[in-house]
Scaffold this motif. Structure first.
Motif, mmCIF file in Angstrom:
data_model
loop_
_atom_site.group_PDB
_atom_site.id
_atom_site.type_symbol
_atom_site.label_atom_id
_atom_site.label_comp_id
_atom_site.label_asym_id
_atom_site.label_seq_id
_atom_site.Cartn_x
_atom_site.Cartn_y
_atom_site.Cartn_z
ATOM 1 N N GLN A 122 2.645 -1.111 -5.196
ATOM 2 C CA GLN A 122 2.261 -1.542 -3.852
ATOM 3 C C GLN A 122 1.929 -0.342 -2.972
ATOM 4 N N LEU A 123 2.729 0.696 -3.061
ATOM 5 C CA LEU A 123 2.479 1.903 -2.285
ATOM 6 C C LEU A 123 1.138 2.511 -2.679
ATOM 7 N N ASP A 124 0.866 2.572 -3.961
ATOM 8 C CA ASP A 124 -0.391 3.149 -4.441
ATOM 9 C C ASP A 124 -1.587 2.351 -3.912
ATOM 10 N N GLN A 125 -1.451 1.033 -3.841
ATOM 11 C CA GLN A 125 -2.528 0.197 -3.306
ATOM 12 C C GLN A 125 -2.798 0.525 -1.838
ATOM 13 N N VAL A 126 -1.720 0.756 -1.077
ATOM 14 C CA VAL A 126 -1.883 1.109 0.336
ATOM 15 C C VAL A 126 -2.526 2.485 0.462
ATOM 16 N N VAL A 127 -2.062 3.440 -0.330
ATOM 17 C CA VAL A 127 -2.622 4.800 -0.280
ATOM 18 C C VAL A 127 -4.104 4.778 -0.644
ATOM 19 N N ASN A 128 -4.486 3.932 -1.571
ATOM 20 C CA ASN A 128 -5.899 3.832 -1.974
ATOM 21 C C ASN A 128 -6.796 3.335 -0.842
ATOM 22 N N LYS A 129 -6.229 2.717 0.188
ATOM 23 C CA LYS A 129 -7.011 2.231 1.330
ATOM 24 C C LYS A 129 -7.297 3.333 2.352
ATOM 25 N N LEU A 130 -6.647 4.482 2.198
ATOM 26 C CA LEU A 130 -6.877 5.598 3.118
ATOM 27 C C LEU A 130 -8.287 6.149 2.924
ATOM 28 N N PRO A 131 -8.865 6.720 3.995
ATOM 29 C CA PRO A 131 -10.149 7.417 3.815
ATOM 30 C C PRO A 131 -9.983 8.510 2.748
ATOM 31 N N TYR A 132 -11.063 8.793 2.037
ATOM 32 C CA TYR A 132 -10.982 9.673 0.867
ATOM 33 C C TYR A 132 -10.282 10.999 1.142
ATOM 34 N N LYS A 133 -10.705 11.729 2.169
ATOM 35 C CA LYS A 133 -10.148 13.061 2.416
ATOM 36 C C LYS A 133 -8.668 12.972 2.784
ATOM 37 N N ARG A 134 -8.308 11.989 3.614
ATOM 38 C CA ARG A 134 -6.908 11.807 4.010
ATOM 39 C C ARG A 134 -6.054 11.459 2.780
ATOM 40 N N GLN A 135 -6.596 10.581 1.942
ATOM 41 C CA GLN A 135 -5.906 10.205 0.714
ATOM 42 C C GLN A 135 -5.702 11.427 -0.181
ATOM 43 N N PHE A 136 -6.734 12.248 -0.291
ATOM 44 C CA PHE A 136 -6.678 13.435 -1.138
ATOM 45 C C PHE A 136 -5.612 14.413 -0.629
ATOM 46 N N VAL A 137 -5.602 14.654 0.686
ATOM 47 C CA VAL A 137 -4.609 15.551 1.291
ATOM 48 C C VAL A 137 -3.209 14.990 1.079
ATOM 49 N N TYR A 138 -3.052 13.693 1.313
ATOM 50 C CA TYR A 138 -1.754 13.038 1.139
ATOM 51 C C TYR A 138 -1.253 13.190 -0.301
ATOM 52 N N ARG A 139 -2.127 12.942 -1.257
ATOM 53 C CA ARG A 139 -1.715 13.030 -2.665
ATOM 54 C C ARG A 139 -1.393 14.474 -3.062
ATOM 55 N N LEU A 140 -2.138 15.441 -2.539
ATOM 56 C CA LEU A 140 -1.798 16.841 -2.818
ATOM 57 C C LEU A 140 -0.397 17.165 -2.310
ATOM 58 N N SER A 141 -0.075 16.647 -1.140
ATOM 59 C CA SER A 141 1.237 16.903 -0.554
ATOM 60 C C SER A 141 2.349 16.172 -1.299
ATOM 61 N N ARG A 142 2.165 14.877 -1.509
ATOM 62 C CA ARG A 142 3.262 14.065 -2.036
ATOM 63 C C ARG A 142 3.343 14.008 -3.558
ATOM 64 N N GLU A 143 2.201 14.086 -4.215
ATOM 65 C CA GLU A 143 2.213 13.978 -5.672
ATOM 66 C C GLU A 143 2.162 15.337 -6.358
ATOM 67 N N GLN A 144 1.410 16.281 -5.765
ATOM 68 C CA GLN A 144 1.321 17.628 -6.341
ATOM 69 C C GLN A 144 2.335 18.578 -5.714
ATOM 70 N N HIS A 145 3.028 18.106 -4.689
ATOM 71 C CA HIS A 145 4.085 18.872 -4.002
ATOM 72 C C HIS A 145 3.575 20.201 -3.440
ATOM 73 N N MET A 146 2.333 20.179 -2.969
ATOM 74 C CA MET A 146 1.762 21.376 -2.356
ATOM 75 C C MET A 146 2.202 21.451 -0.888
ATOM 76 N N THR A 147 2.410 22.668 -0.398
ATOM 77 C CA THR A 147 2.756 22.861 1.006
ATOM 78 C C THR A 147 1.501 22.696 1.859
ATOM 79 N N TYR A 148 1.705 22.563 3.169
ATOM 80 C CA TYR A 148 0.570 22.458 4.082
ATOM 81 C C TYR A 148 -0.317 23.705 3.966
#
Length: 194
Positions: free
Chosen positions: A125-151
């Motif tokens: 369900q969370l992944d479905q919501v994240v997929n609704k984000l605009p592409y760049k925002r989704q990409f930044v979010y996934r880098l932070s939360r899934e790849q554990h990259m710092t700002y």
């Protein structure tokens, strides 16, 4: 319509006057239910016990206003929920604490395949919501939360400012909260792991 039962009302009045025996009785009345509730939220027995103690310590320190509470049980669980969310926010920033919680969740998952299916459904369900984000925002979010990259790492990687990264993350989290506000378990999943 009576919101607080007479026993709670009497106990709250006595506690507001500093009666420790009444406070102990109130603690014994709600301790088990509060602990069970917090265990579902935090997935950690020790953390749940600590939060219960924090909640009751806060009640004791604020005892002079206890008689002003209209629905004590609801108030108590709301305070506990807020403290649990504070704990989970802290855990999301502390790698060691996050790993300890994850270990406890995995242990619980191993004991119940239903729990694992439920967690998988929440992640889906969370992944479905994240997929609704605009592409760049989704990409930044996934880098932070899934790849554990710092700002800073994301800013360098995408050649954008750290402030822009922060804005993308805040906007993504706001969007996610808005779309999952009805599902408190999903909110907890976001706070801890994403």
């Amino acid at each position: 319509m009576k919101i607080i039962d007479d026993n709670d009302r009497d106990l709250l009045l006595l506690i507001s006057e500093g009666d420790e025996a009444a406070f102990k009785q109130l603690f014994e009345k709600y301790n088990g239910r509060l602990h069970s509730y917090l265990l579902k939220v935090t997935k950690s027995r020790e953390s749940s016990e600590e939060i219960v103690m924090d909640v009751f310590l806060k009640l004791w320190h604020s005892r002079s206003i206890l008689t002003e509470i209209n629905n004590f049980s609801s108030f108590l669980f709301k305070v506990a929920r807020n403290k649990a969310f504070d704990f989970l926010r802290l855990a999301s920033k502390d790698k060691i604490l996050r790993e300890l919680i994850w270990t406890e969740i995995e242990a619980a998952d191993n004991s119940s395949s239903d729990d694992k299916l439920y967690l998988d459904e929440l992640e889906s369900q969370l992944d479905q919501v994240v997929n609704k984000l605009p592409y760049k925002r989704q990409f930044v979010y996934r880098l932070s939360r899934e790849q554990h990259m710092t700002y800073d790492q994301i800013a360098t990687h995408l050649n954008i400012s750290k402030a822009t990264v922060k804005n993308h993350i805040l906007d993504a989290l706001s969007f996610i909260r808005l779309h999952i506000s009805a599902n408190s378990d999903l909110i907890i999943l976001v706070v801890i792991f994403f």
